[in-house]
Enzyme design. Structure first.
Site, PDB file in Angstrom:
ATOM      1  CE  LYS A  67      -4.129  -1.694   2.450  1.00  6.70           C
ATOM      2  NZ  LYS A  67      -5.038  -1.430   3.594  1.00  6.70           N
ATOM      3  CG  ASP A  75     -15.618   3.278   5.020  1.00  5.66           C
ATOM      4  OD1 ASP A  75     -16.810   3.028   4.756  1.00  5.66           O
ATOM      5  OD2 ASP A  75     -14.741   3.378   4.139  1.00  5.66           O
TER       6      ASP A  75
END
Length: 475
Positions: free
Chosen positions: A142, A252
């Site tokens: 990432k 989220d």
């Protein structure tokens, strides 16, 4: 008359300067990649002050995650936030590196020589690629998504590419820090990271590689696999409710935040996690809002919405996972317990600890075979056993949900359960019990309409309906 050419020249020069300014600003607006060359001209005092304020807020948010109990090297104080940017960057880098020495396996030296082999996906903040280390070890990498929405919006607001990279990188840094402190089998494993340059937002994190969670595929999978996903989720939520950092809320909460690693559900995205429960004065301050209903949580005497994080996570697990994966095709004798979980979770009448206990009870009944107590005892007696062989072809039929799309393959606790299933299927006349097992230790069984093409296999037993066996012998 001599002044006219001078005026014309001056007017032409002014027009040229104006057009050049408009052209440069148009290029700056259209071609975001050229911003790096324009930064010295755009960093006005107002832009700098606003961006510095945003960066300062991100640093404050990160402070609480850097506290490492019992070691002064891993702690940052409030004074550090108010120090200069250079000093704060040095402190935060030192803190990350301290934890890295006790948790990460892969560092800058290894990541420098990694080979990128595939693009896995990108979001507002981060891009993910598949990389292979020199020794062939695969990882998911990432980094800040240079073309993402977060970078674009930041550039529109502050016109500072380097500052925006740093600002956006704090989400990835937060994820690294959280995964260094939170360890659980259902959290993605942080394999390592490199903080190349915090100022430029150059951060890379290496994770174990998983496959994206596909809900449609899960809905078509056997109940045992769907139960495994829900069980892993509730175990994770139980851990997050009592984590070393306090109660963690997943703000989220979506299926896309999870992956499967060897069939095990793992949370892979924590940049929107929060460890602070809301402050309150009355119960009205502790409302949980969901699309179809709301819940009210008591306000504690200390002025905190105690348990709000835990209940938020639990209800999201119910509406995104339990509702679709848990009840359908469950063993009939387990359905009353599953219905109880669904009702209590859907009304938030149980906390996550009691919910996990209910899941563990179902798992125990399922693994131990206690849920099969009411099966008819004579089922196995209706079959003839052929040991040391297996059926290699023919007689295939499909059933649902099966471990194979081309055949009827189900898991069973015992031969008795397999015989009961075969008897209940109108097309089934034989089944093969092999050595392959599922994650619960249950054995996979192939159900067939016949038993032709028998081949030697010391680990397999073919069971044939006696009536079918007698007809074959007569032929």
């Amino acid at each position: 008359m001599s002044s006219l050419p001078i005026c014309a020249i001056a007017l032409f020069a002014l027009l040229f300067i104006t057009l050049t300014f408009l052209k440069d600003n148009w290029n700056l607006h259209v071609h975001g990649r050229d911003l790096a060359n324009e930064i010295p001209h755009l960093n006005s005092v107002s832009y700098n002050n606003s961006l510095d304020k945003e960066l300062q807020e991100r640093r404050k948010e990160l402070l609480i995650y850097y506290a490492v109990s019992g070691n002064k090297s891993g702690a940052l104080s409030k004074k550090n936030v108010l120090s200069s940017r250079n000093e704060w960057v040095a402190q935060i880098k030192e803190s990350i590196m301290y934890v890295a020495t006790i948790s990460d396996e892969i560092g800058c030296d290894q990541l420098r020589y990694i080979k990128i082999v595939d693009f896995l996906g990108a979001g507002y903040t981060k891009a993910v690629v598949k990389g292979v280390l020199p020794k062939g070890f695969p990882v998911a990498l990432k980094s800040v998504n240079e073309k993402g929405t977060d970078i674009r919006r930041c550039l529109e607001d502050f016109k500072d590419l380097e500052g925006c990279r740093e600002l956006v990188s704090y989400k990835l840094i937060k994820e690294i820090v959280l995964l260094q402190r939170l360890r659980h089998p259902n959290l993605i494993k942080l394999q390592g990271h490199c903080l190349w340059s915090l100022r430029a937002g150059a951060v890379t994190a290496a994770f174990e590689q998983g496959s994206p969670l596909q809900m449609i595929e899960l809905l078509q999978s056997p109940w045992e696999e769907r139960f495994r996903v829900c069980l892993g989720l509730v175990r994770l939520l139980h851990y997050l409710s009592l984590s070393p950092l306090g109660s963690v809320a997943l703000l989220d909460f979506q299926p896309r935040q999870f992956v499967l690693v060897a069939g095990e559900l793992k949370l892979t995205d924590l940049d929107d996690a929060s460890i602070e429960e809301p402050m309150c004065q009355t119960r009205a301050d502790c409302l949980l809002h969901f699309p179809i209903r709301n819940f009210s949580i008591p306000c504690s005497p200390e002025g905190v919405c105690q348990g709000l994080n835990e209940k938020r996570n639990l209800y999201n697990a119910y509406r995104y996972f339990f509702m679709y994966l848990l009840p359908h095709q469950a063993p009939p004798t387990l359905r009353p317990l599953i219905d109880q979980i669904m009702n209590l979770t859907g009304e938030l009448k149980n906390n996550v600890s009691k919910t996990r206990k209910a899941f563990e009870e179902i798992l125990h009944l399922y693994k131990s075979g206690l849920y099969l107590q009411n099966l008819p005892p004579s089922s196995v007696e209706d079959y003839t056993a052929l040991r040391g062989v297996r059926a290699s072809g023919g007689g295939v039929y499909r059933c649902w949900p099966s471990y194979s799309q081309k055949a009827c393959v189900l898991s069973v606790f015992s031969v008795r359960e397999a015989a009961f299933i075969c008897t209940s299927h109108p097309h089934c006349s034989s089944f093969t019990l092999g050595a392959q097992v599922t994650w619960t230790g249950r054995r996979l069984v192939y159900f067939r309409t016949g038993f032709s093409d028998l081949v030697p296999d010391v680990d397999s037993i073919v069971y044939i309906k006696k009536a079918q066996s007698l007809r074959t012998e007569a032929d």
